[in-house]
Scaffold this motif. Structure first.
Motif, PDB file in Angstrom:
ATOM      1  N   UNK A  34       0.815  -1.215   0.000  1.00 17.10           N
ATOM      2  CA  UNK A  34       0.000   0.000   0.000  1.00 17.10           C
ATOM      3  C   UNK A  34       0.848   1.264   0.000  1.00 17.10           C
ATOM      4  N   UNK A  35       2.107   1.153  -0.361  1.00 13.90           N
ATOM      5  CA  UNK A  35       3.022   2.293  -0.298  1.00 13.90           C
ATOM      6  C   UNK A  35       2.772   3.312  -1.407  1.00 13.90           C
ATOM      7  N   UNK A  36       2.113   2.921  -2.468  1.00 14.31           N
ATOM      8  CA  UNK A  36       1.855   3.840  -3.577  1.00 14.31           C
ATOM      9  C   UNK A  36       0.414   4.340  -3.489  1.00 14.31           C
ATOM     10  N   UNK A  37       0.257   5.573  -3.037  1.00 16.55           N
ATOM     11  CA  UNK A  37      -1.057   6.134  -2.777  1.00 16.55           C
ATOM     12  C   UNK A  37      -1.900   6.432  -3.986  1.00 16.55           C
ATOM     13  N   UNK A  57      -1.399  -3.454  10.169  1.00 17.74           N
ATOM     14  CA  UNK A  57      -0.547  -3.743   9.031  1.00 17.74           C
ATOM     15  C   UNK A  57       0.635  -4.585   9.465  1.00 17.74           C
ATOM     16  N   UNK A  58       0.921  -5.616   8.717  1.00 17.34           N
ATOM     17  CA  UNK A  58       2.045  -6.509   8.997  1.00 17.34           C
ATOM     18  C   UNK A  58       3.037  -6.439   7.851  1.00 17.34           C
ATOM     19  N   UNK A  59       4.311  -6.332   8.185  1.00 17.22           N
ATOM     20  CA  UNK A  59       5.326  -6.284   7.145  1.00 17.22           C
ATOM     21  C   UNK A  59       6.708  -6.457   7.751  1.00 17.22           C
ATOM     22  N   UNK A  60       7.577  -7.054   6.995  1.00 13.02           N
ATOM     23  CA  UNK A  60       8.985  -7.094   7.364  1.00 13.02           C
ATOM     24  C   UNK A  60       9.730  -5.991   6.620  1.00 13.02           C
ATOM     25  N   UNK A  61       9.103  -5.409   5.589  1.00 15.04           N
ATOM     26  CA  UNK A  61       9.710  -4.372   4.768  1.00 15.04           C
ATOM     27  C   UNK A  61       8.679  -3.285   4.484  1.00 15.04           C
ATOM     28  N   UNK A  62       8.431  -2.378   5.426  1.00 15.90           N
ATOM     29  CA  UNK A  62       7.360  -1.410   5.213  1.00 15.90           C
ATOM     30  C   UNK A  62       7.636  -0.357   4.149  1.00 15.90           C
ATOM     31  N   UNK A  63       8.893   0.018   3.929  1.00 17.62           N
ATOM     32  CA  UNK A  63       9.190   1.021   2.912  1.00 17.62           C
ATOM     33  C   UNK A  63      10.438   0.626   2.142  1.00 17.62           C
ATOM     34  N   UNK A  64      10.603   1.230   0.995  1.00 20.62           N
ATOM     35  CA  UNK A  64      11.773   0.978   0.164  1.00 20.62           C
ATOM     36  C   UNK A  64      12.573   2.260  -0.023  1.00 20.62           C
ATOM     37  N   UNK A  65      13.136   2.784   1.058  1.00 19.11           N
ATOM     38  CA  UNK A  65      14.040   3.927   1.045  1.00 19.11           C
ATOM     39  C   UNK A  65      13.401   5.274   0.729  1.00 19.11           C
ATOM     40  N   UNK A  67      10.731   8.003   2.365  1.00 16.98           N
ATOM     41  CA  UNK A  67       9.910   8.331   3.521  1.00 16.98           C
ATOM     42  C   UNK A  67       8.451   8.536   3.184  1.00 16.98           C
ATOM     43  N   UNK A  68       8.165   9.042   1.985  1.00 17.83           N
ATOM     44  CA  UNK A  68       6.780   9.296   1.593  1.00 17.83           C
ATOM     45  C   UNK A  68       5.960   8.006   1.554  1.00 17.83           C
ATOM     46  N   UNK A  69       6.610   6.873   1.371  1.00 18.01           N
ATOM     47  CA  UNK A  69       5.889   5.601   1.317  1.00 18.01           C
ATOM     48  C   UNK A  69       5.262   5.254   2.666  1.00 18.01           C
ATOM     49  N   UNK A  70       5.942   5.582   3.750  1.00 20.80           N
ATOM     50  CA  UNK A  70       5.381   5.282   5.065  1.00 20.80           C
ATOM     51  C   UNK A  70       4.143   6.121   5.314  1.00 20.80           C
ATOM     52  N   UNK A  71       4.087   7.318   4.740  1.00 23.55           N
ATOM     53  CA  UNK A  71       2.896   8.154   4.892  1.00 23.55           C
ATOM     54  C   UNK A  71       1.676   7.452   4.303  1.00 23.55           C
ATOM     55  N   UNK A  72       1.804   6.924   3.110  1.00 23.82           N
ATOM     56  CA  UNK A  72       0.680   6.240   2.460  1.00 23.82           C
ATOM     57  C   UNK A  72       0.214   5.045   3.281  1.00 23.82           C
ATOM     58  N   UNK A  73       1.149   4.290   3.797  1.00 23.55           N
ATOM     59  CA  UNK A  73       0.803   3.112   4.604  1.00 23.55           C
ATOM     60  C   UNK A  73       0.052   3.523   5.864  1.00 23.55           C
ATOM     61  N   UNK A  88       3.839  16.429   6.092  1.00 20.12           N
ATOM     62  CA  UNK A  88       4.769  15.324   6.334  1.00 20.12           C
ATOM     63  C   UNK A  88       5.964  15.393   5.388  1.00 20.12           C
ATOM     64  N   UNK A  89       5.704  15.612   4.115  1.00 20.81           N
ATOM     65  CA  UNK A  89       6.800  15.686   3.142  1.00 20.81           C
ATOM     66  C   UNK A  89       7.730  16.856   3.460  1.00 20.81           C
ATOM     67  N   UNK A  90       7.166  18.000   3.804  1.00 21.98           N
ATOM     68  CA  UNK A  90       7.978  19.170   4.114  1.00 21.98           C
ATOM     69  C   UNK A  90       8.852  18.946   5.346  1.00 21.98           C
ATOM     70  N   UNK A  91       8.292  18.362   6.390  1.00 19.65           N
ATOM     71  CA  UNK A  91       9.016  18.221   7.647  1.00 19.65           C
ATOM     72  C   UNK A  91       9.975  17.033   7.688  1.00 19.65           C
TER      73      UNK A  91
END
Length: 94
Positions: A34-37, A57-65, A67-73, A88-91
């Motif tokens: 769900x990282x791609x909003x 949410x369960x994951x061993x790999x929540x993002x792929x480098x 930070x914006x991906x964690x926001x979508x999740x 979030x992106x600005x800060x």
């Protein structure tokens, strides 16, 4: 409705409205999917998740480098917990 339903992410967009009527809790395994909003999969899961009282949410790999991906999740799991996307992106991502 069923007590437990197991579905793949690829079927969610076709079943989102039906599932949202029955869901009380939802567990997203491999939540990094769900990282791609901007995907249909994301929109369907966000819709179903918004109808649930409990989301996990369960994951061993929540993002792929990125930070914006964690926001979508987190926006699916706990909406508005990180503020707006722009904030979030600005800060945290620039």
């Amino acid at each position: 409705g069923p007590d437990v339903l197991i579905s793949s992410y690829h079927k969610m967009s076709g079943w989102a409205e039906t599932l949202a009527a029955y869901v009380r809790s939802v567990i997203f395994d491999e939540v990094q999917e769900l990282r791609k909003g901007d995907s249909q999969k994301y929109s369907a899961c966000k819709f179903v998740g918004s109808a649930a009282s409990h989301r996990m949410g369960l994951s061993a790999t929540p993002i792929y480098n990125y930070g914006a991906e964690i926001y979508s999740i987190l926006e699916v799991l706990k909406p508005n917990v990180l503020g707006s996307r722009d904030e979030f992106l600005r800060e945290w991502c620039h």
